[in-house]
Design an enzyme around this catalytic site. Structure first.
Site, short mmCIF file in Angstrom:
data_model
loop_
_atom_site.label_atom_id
_atom_site.label_comp_id
_atom_site.label_asym_id
_atom_site.label_seq_id
_atom_site.Cartn_x
_atom_site.Cartn_y
_atom_site.Cartn_z
N ASP A 1 0.82 -1.21 0.00
CA ASP A 1 0.00 0.00 0.00
C ASP A 1 0.85 1.26 0.00
O ASP A 1 0.44 2.30 -0.50
CB ASP A 1 -0.92 0.03 1.24
CG ASP A 1 -1.80 -1.22 1.29
OD1 ASP A 1 -2.03 -1.79 0.21
OD2 ASP A 1 -2.22 -1.60 2.40
N GLY B 1 3.44 1.56 -1.62
CA GLY B 1 4.05 1.65 -2.94
C GLY B 1 5.47 1.12 -2.98
O GLY B 1 6.26 1.49 -3.83
N LYS C 1 4.12 8.96 -2.71
CA LYS C 1 2.78 9.38 -3.13
C LYS C 1 2.53 10.87 -2.86
O LYS C 1 1.40 11.29 -2.64
CB LYS C 1 1.70 8.54 -2.44
CG LYS C 1 1.87 7.04 -2.70
CD LYS C 1 0.62 6.25 -2.36
CE LYS C 1 0.86 4.76 -2.58
NZ LYS C 1 -0.30 3.95 -2.30
N GLY D 1 12.80 -59.23 30.91
CA GLY D 1 12.14 -60.16 29.99
C GLY D 1 13.11 -61.23 29.57
O GLY D 1 14.32 -61.14 29.82
N GLY E 1 13.45 -59.09 22.93
CA GLY E 1 13.55 -57.83 22.16
C GLY E 1 13.94 -56.64 23.02
O GLY E 1 13.78 -55.49 22.60
N LYS E 2 14.48 -56.89 24.20
CA LYS E 2 14.83 -55.80 25.12
C LYS E 2 15.87 -54.85 24.50
O LYS E 2 15.71 -53.63 24.54
CB LYS E 2 15.42 -56.37 26.43
CG LYS E 2 14.44 -57.21 27.24
CD LYS E 2 15.04 -57.65 28.56
CE LYS E 2 16.28 -58.54 28.40
NZ LYS E 2 16.02 -59.82 27.68
N SER F 1 17.08 -60.05 34.31
CA SER F 1 16.67 -59.95 35.73
C SER F 1 15.44 -60.79 36.05
O SER F 1 14.35 -60.25 36.25
CB SER F 1 16.46 -58.48 36.12
OG SER F 1 15.66 -57.80 35.17
#
Lengths: 310, 630
Positions: free
Chosen positions: B28, B30, B160, B461, B466-467, B535
């Site tokens: 605006d 310019g 302007k 486990g 898969g630990k 464990s």
């Protein structure tokens, strides 16, 4: 923190070309330091020639720590192939040439398939294949921001998605001289050390440095046909002549180099780098005028980029 | 070709310098038209580009088909159609004496980040106002941002003015109002120029419509603006980008000089280590040099066999950078998500890249008034003062002394987005006296530094459940998120710490005790310890749990039926146990006592990544990140 004795200190006034060179070198070193498998895309043109020269400077006395990659379309000017092999040898760098096997199998050419398909298959797909096959995570390119309107906002380090796409919203702000080339999974980076160079800067620099370029940039008598307002060079027997076309010898040169059937020559007598600089200074047309792919429509380059074109 | 003339022309163009400037203002005001006008008048828009522009002007121009110069700039199709610009664009034009690089940024408030980005490399700024509206909040914002970024030269283009019939008193009022805003900010050069971008008045040619104005045109002003060679008058600075080592004989450090000058023989210091040495050679492709100045990219060979590497700053021996692991910064937030105090980010300053934690901001800068006000939050486009803690000391200067060693960016570790830019105002070492003598470095202190609480993730486990796989994935996931981790693996422990132990019940208990003790030491040091350990006995696991605070110990049951674990048999142990080679093997001829109520119960017959994700989710849900703010 200006020092009291600042005015006594030695200084050297750096010109625009000095600053552009130093900046490009800084960008290249950042890119190499921050990536694992960098590569330099080498397209044999004047911008690639400047880029290669800058790479030799950046890492001297080491050779540039990356290979050159030329994604070939099989349709380049014969002079370009000869120049390419010599330039790589001279720089002591490995040159990888990739030709899209799919393009070979389908016999893609600009006459039967059109320039859009030709570019997609050989350049866009070929580039993606080569980058993926070698797992390059950063590729240098010679693009300049002044080349085309859509490139004015391109970053120096431009991030591409896993599919090599360009998303304006994923681009990173670049402040001061800080560049971040880190990537997430599958992402890669395009680095543009010549971002702030103009066509004139490239020629002035090549002249200053005394770097040879492909002779096609200089005027010489060459066989051409006039087609759709462009002068197309008859570089080999693959160019099908249309009814009424008769190759004639004219003194022409090229402002950009690509696939010869898609690259328009300009009539010119500029036979040396100095002549070319003068011609560039007084030229009233942009270098891309000779490229057929840009004129499809005004936003065409942006669309190509989003698809992964360099 | 007239070669003499040609050489002169060439010499002139080769001797050009360069000025980078930023244009601030909105469409605006310019702004696009003004830059388009500069490019057009400088001959930077060529015939074919003008043809495209003429087509675009007919199609979407705002001037009834007349050439709309603003359209020369909008780069991306999407925003051309939306009629807005959303980013920083760079434009180029040149005269015989100088090349100009224009950072073109949109002016609205939400684009502070773009303006800061554009200003970071600018020597000068052109700030636009619409003469009908005069100095607005936006004008004040732009001016304060330029001051914040240390821009030396500022010009207000009062645009302007044609719409006010070039009324001198209107112009004078705007100038007076602007001086009141900008003069106190200490710009080296501050000017105002009356222009009409649309018609070209006072842009590149003096206007006959402003006889009362005898100052420079905008282009003349741009020609006169001093290229602000950042840090050039200060002490020598060169951040090391890359170690250049082509063969065992040559070791150089490559970088760009970002402050002062350096000569062969100069005493230099390598920061942050503080080692002193001297410059033996300045190496370039074009031969050795005895001098390098600010902005040059060179390779230095240091006299002694000094261990300088990427991230270090080679600097003036008598006036070195500071080194600190705690910084005060003015931070401009650019991320879409707000700042998260305590969360780990990556900070880049010079060529250093370091882990960083941001404290809660204390004061936000109101860029409309230039005043600070209290705050505790920082969101997109906000600017605030705050403290940053780093993983290790970095070399730096204050931003006002050298933007290249005092400007920084902050990036997100996961998305790799740049979330902030900052300017260093002060730095200090975390004082040894305070932290290490008066105060204990306890778990809370570690947690504050790390940004997370310590934990022991005890994965139990069967062998083959898969630990190890899940433990690895959990570790990777946490590490990526900036969590400090350690993995204690049952097999590895037996190669070292418990090498003297066998598989008797007594030895198993002792092994369990040792693992728990090591986990406790690591936990005290603030780590998230992932124990991957068969464990088999409930009592042993309970003994381990008793060594930790309630929320610190997380029992994870990696539950796979014996048939599944035995079928996987990744190490061939079940086969050997079945053959009688491994007596006392859990699940074959020794019992496994499954946990009765584990904190996390994983079905290990499924996807390991999903299982790891559940562990991480549990940690996050149970206060991993609950760190007292500072």
């Amino acid at each position: 923190m200006p020092r009291a004795d600042a005015h006594l200190r030695p200084s050297r006034r750096l010109t625009n070309l000095d600053l552009l060179e130093a900046e490009a070198i800084q960008i290249m070193r950042e890119a190499v330091a921050q990536s694992e498998r960098p590569v330099m895309l080498y397209s044999i043109g004047k911008d690639s020639t400047a880029l290669l020269h800058l790479a030799r400077k950046a890492f001297h006395p080491s050779p540039p720590p990356f290979p050159l990659l030329h994604v070939d379309t099989t349709w380049k000017f014969r002079d370009m192939y000869a120049f390419r092999d010599a330039a790589a040898r001279e720089a002591g760098m490995e040159l990888i040439v990739h030709v899209n096997p799919d393009g070979v199998a389908r016999g893609i050419n600009p006459f039967e398939h059109g320039s859009a398909v030709h570019t997609d298959v050989w350049k866009t797909d070929g580039l993606k294949q080569a980058l993926d096959a070698h797992r390059f995570d950063l590729a240098f390119g010679g693009a300049r921001r002044d080349e085309e309107r859509s490139r004015a906002k391109e970053r120096v380090f431009s991030v591409r998605s896993a599919g090599h796409g360009w998303d304006p919203r994923r681009q990173r702000p670049e402040l001061w001289r800080l560049y971040d080339a880190s990537t997430g999974p599958g992402e890669s980076v395009r680095a543009f050390p010549l971002s702030n160079w103009t066509e004139l800067d490239v020629w002035l620099y090549l002249h200053r440095e005394g770097v040879p370029v492909v002779p096609l940039y200089f005027a010489a008598p060459r066989p051409v046909v006039e087609r759709d307002g462009a002068l197309v060079m008859v570089d080999d027997e693959r160019l099908p002549l249309l009814p009424g076309e008769e190759p004639e010898t004219r003194t022409v040169r090229f402002r950009t180099l690509g696939c010869y059937p898609l690259t328009g020559a300009v009539e010119s007598t500029a036979a040396t780098t100095l002549d070319v600089v003068e011609e560039t200074l007084t030229s009233r047309t942009s270098e891309r005028q000779g490229r057929v792919i840009d004129r499809d429509s005004s936003g065409s380059m942006e669309r190509k980029k989003q698809q992964g074109y360099f | 070709m007239a070669t003499v003339e040609g050489s002169d022309l060439l010499a002139a163009h080769r001797a050009k310098d360069v000025l980078r400037f930023i244009a601030c203002g909105s469409v605006d005001d310019g702004k696009s038209t003004l830059i388009g006008r500069l490019l057009y008048d400088a001959g930077a828009l060529l015939e074919d580009q003008l043809e495209t522009l003429a087509g675009d002007s007919r199609h979407s121009g705002s001037r009834d088909g007349d050439l709309d110069l603003s359209l020369a700039l909008d780069g991306l199709a999407a925003e051309r159609e939306q009629g807005i610009t959303i980013d920083v664009a760079y434009r180029y034009f040149a005269t015989e004496h100088r090349k100009f690089i224009v950072a073109d940024t949109p002016g609205h408030e939400q684009y502070t980040r773009n303006m800061v980005t554009g200003a970071s490399t600018a020597d000068a700024a052109v700030i636009l106002v619409d003469a009908r509206h005069g100095v607005t909040a936006q004008t004040r914002r732009h001016t304060h941002l330029m001051a914040l970024l240390g821009i030396g030269s500022v010009v207000l283009a009062v645009n302007k003015l044609d719409l006010l019939d070039f009324d001198r008193s209107a112009y004078d009022r705007i100038v007076a109002e602007y001086d009141a805003v900008a003069a106190p900010l200490g710009f080296e050069v501050l000017s105002e120029i009356p222009v009409s971008a649309r018609d070209g008045d006072n842009v590149t040619a003096h206007s006959g419509r402003t006889p009362w104005y005898d100052g420079p045109t905008l282009l003349e002003w741009l020609h006169a603006a001093p290229p602000h060679h950042r840090g050039a008058d200060g002490p020598f600075r060169m951040p090391v980008q890359w170690v250049n080592r082509p063969d065992p004989e040559f070791r150089g450090v490559s970088g760009q000089v970002v402050g002062g000058t350096v000569r062969v023989g100069d005493r230099v210091r390598v920061e942050p280590s503080g080692i002193t040495t001297s410059v033996a050679r300045i190496v370039t492709f074009d031969g050795d040099r005895d001098l390098a100045v600010t902005d040059e990219s060179v390779t230095l060979v240091l006299a002694d066999d000094v261990d300088a590497t990427r991230g270090d700053v080679v600097c003036c021996g008598i006036d070195p950078t500071e080194a600190a692991d705690e910084l005060d910064v003015e931070l401009v937030w650019m991320g879409d998500a707000p700042l998260e105090p305590g969360r780990p980010y990556t900070l880049r300053v010079g060529t250093q890249s370091v882990g960083a934690r941001l404290a809660t901001p204390t004061a936000e800068l109101d860029v409309t008034t230039g005043e600070h006000r209290p705050t505790t939050a920082l969101t997109t486009n906000g600017i605030a003062s705050l403290q940053v803690s780093l993983d290790r000391p970095v070399a730096f200067d204050r931003y006002v002394d050298n933007p290249d060693t005092g400007g920084l960016i902050v990036t997100d570790r996961t998305t790799h987005q740049t979330v902030a830019a900052g300017m260093i105002t002060e730095g200090r070492r975390r004082s040894a006296a305070i932290r290490w003598q008066d105060l204990d470095v306890d778990k809370d202190a570690h947690a504050r530094l790390n940004g997370h609480r310590p934990r022991v993730v005890w994965m139990t486990g069967l062998s083959g459940a898969g630990k190890t796989t899940i433990a690895d994935l959990v570790q990777q996931r946490l590490h990526a998120d900036g969590v400090r981790t350690a993995v204690l693996d049952g097999d590895n422990v037996r190669h070292g710490l418990s090498r003297d132990l066998g598989f008797s019940d007594a030895d198993r208990v002792e092994n369990n005790r040792r693992v728990a003790e090591v986990a406790r030491l690591m936990c005290e040091s603030g780590l998230v310890v992932i124990v991957s350990f068969i464990s088999p006995f409930r009592a042993d696991r309970d003994a381990a749990r008793a060594m930790f605070a309630d929320d610190e110990f997380v029992e994870v049951f990696v539950d796979a039926p014996l048939e599944v674990a035995e079928a996987r048999d990744p190490k061939g142990l079940y086969r050997r146990a079945r053959a009688g080679e491994l007596p006392g093997f859990t699940g074959i001829d020794a019992p496994y006592e499954a946990p009765e109520c584990p904190d996390v119960h994983l079905d290990a017959t499924g996807d390991a990544a999903g299982a790891a994700e559940r562990v991480v989710a549990h940690l996050l849900a149970t206060g991993l990140r609950a760190v007292d703010g500072r």
